[in-house]
Design a protein around this motif. Sequence first.
Motif, mmCIF file in Angstrom:
data_model
loop_
_atom_site.group_PDB
_atom_site.id
_atom_site.type_symbol
_atom_site.label_atom_id
_atom_site.label_comp_id
_atom_site.label_asym_id
_atom_site.label_seq_id
_atom_site.Cartn_x
_atom_site.Cartn_y
_atom_site.Cartn_z
ATOM 1 N N ALA A 41 16.548 3.759 -10.436
ATOM 2 C CA ALA A 41 14.990 4.077 -10.955
ATOM 3 C C ALA A 41 14.065 3.486 -9.919
ATOM 4 O O ALA A 41 14.184 2.575 -9.112
ATOM 5 N N LYS A 42 13.009 4.379 -9.847
ATOM 6 C CA LYS A 42 11.772 4.219 -8.894
ATOM 7 C C LYS A 42 10.948 3.013 -9.585
ATOM 8 O O LYS A 42 10.481 3.193 -10.726
ATOM 9 N N LYS A 43 10.378 2.283 -8.735
ATOM 10 C CA LYS A 43 9.713 1.143 -9.224
ATOM 11 C C LYS A 43 8.332 1.764 -9.583
ATOM 12 O O LYS A 43 7.720 2.471 -8.629
ATOM 13 N N LYS A 44 7.997 1.358 -10.750
ATOM 14 C CA LYS A 44 6.432 1.877 -10.947
ATOM 15 C C LYS A 44 5.357 0.917 -10.214
ATOM 16 O O LYS A 44 5.390 -0.108 -10.066
ATOM 17 N N GLN A 45 4.479 1.893 -9.545
ATOM 18 C CA GLN A 45 3.490 1.283 -8.910
ATOM 19 C C GLN A 45 2.548 0.527 -9.859
ATOM 20 O O GLN A 45 2.140 1.120 -10.888
ATOM 21 N N LYS A 46 1.863 -0.533 -9.387
ATOM 22 C CA LYS A 46 0.713 -1.016 -10.086
ATOM 23 C C LYS A 46 -0.429 -0.968 -9.501
ATOM 24 O O LYS A 46 -0.570 -1.191 -8.299
#
Length: 121
Positions: free
Chosen positions: A2-7
Amino acid sequence: MAKKKQKTNAIRQVEQQKIAYNEYTYEWSEDHLDAQSVAVQLARPQAIYKTLVAVGNKTGPLVAVIPGNREVDLKKLAKVSGNKKVEMLHLRDLEETTGYIRGGCSPIGMKKLFPTYIDRG
């Protein structure tokens, strides 16, 4: 994997301060990035504010945060910010000045610090 969600910087700062928040998503469109369009999509018209970047003759860039259904009063903004005159920053200068594109300016966690004025609504 899963692609890490950008903050965003805003979310990072809120989390560092341990402030509870809700994150809302909506369909983005160059033609519908105004606060009213977002309010309709989120069904939260009273909770939507817009961030505007202006330039004062004494202070340089400054930020105004106002209810999404209102227009900024440049004369009042000039007075409260200690300027004689304030005008909106040209859109072509927005990214270079703030580090953000149109529709992406956040008054919390700005990449550059500017005087920020929030209308209580």
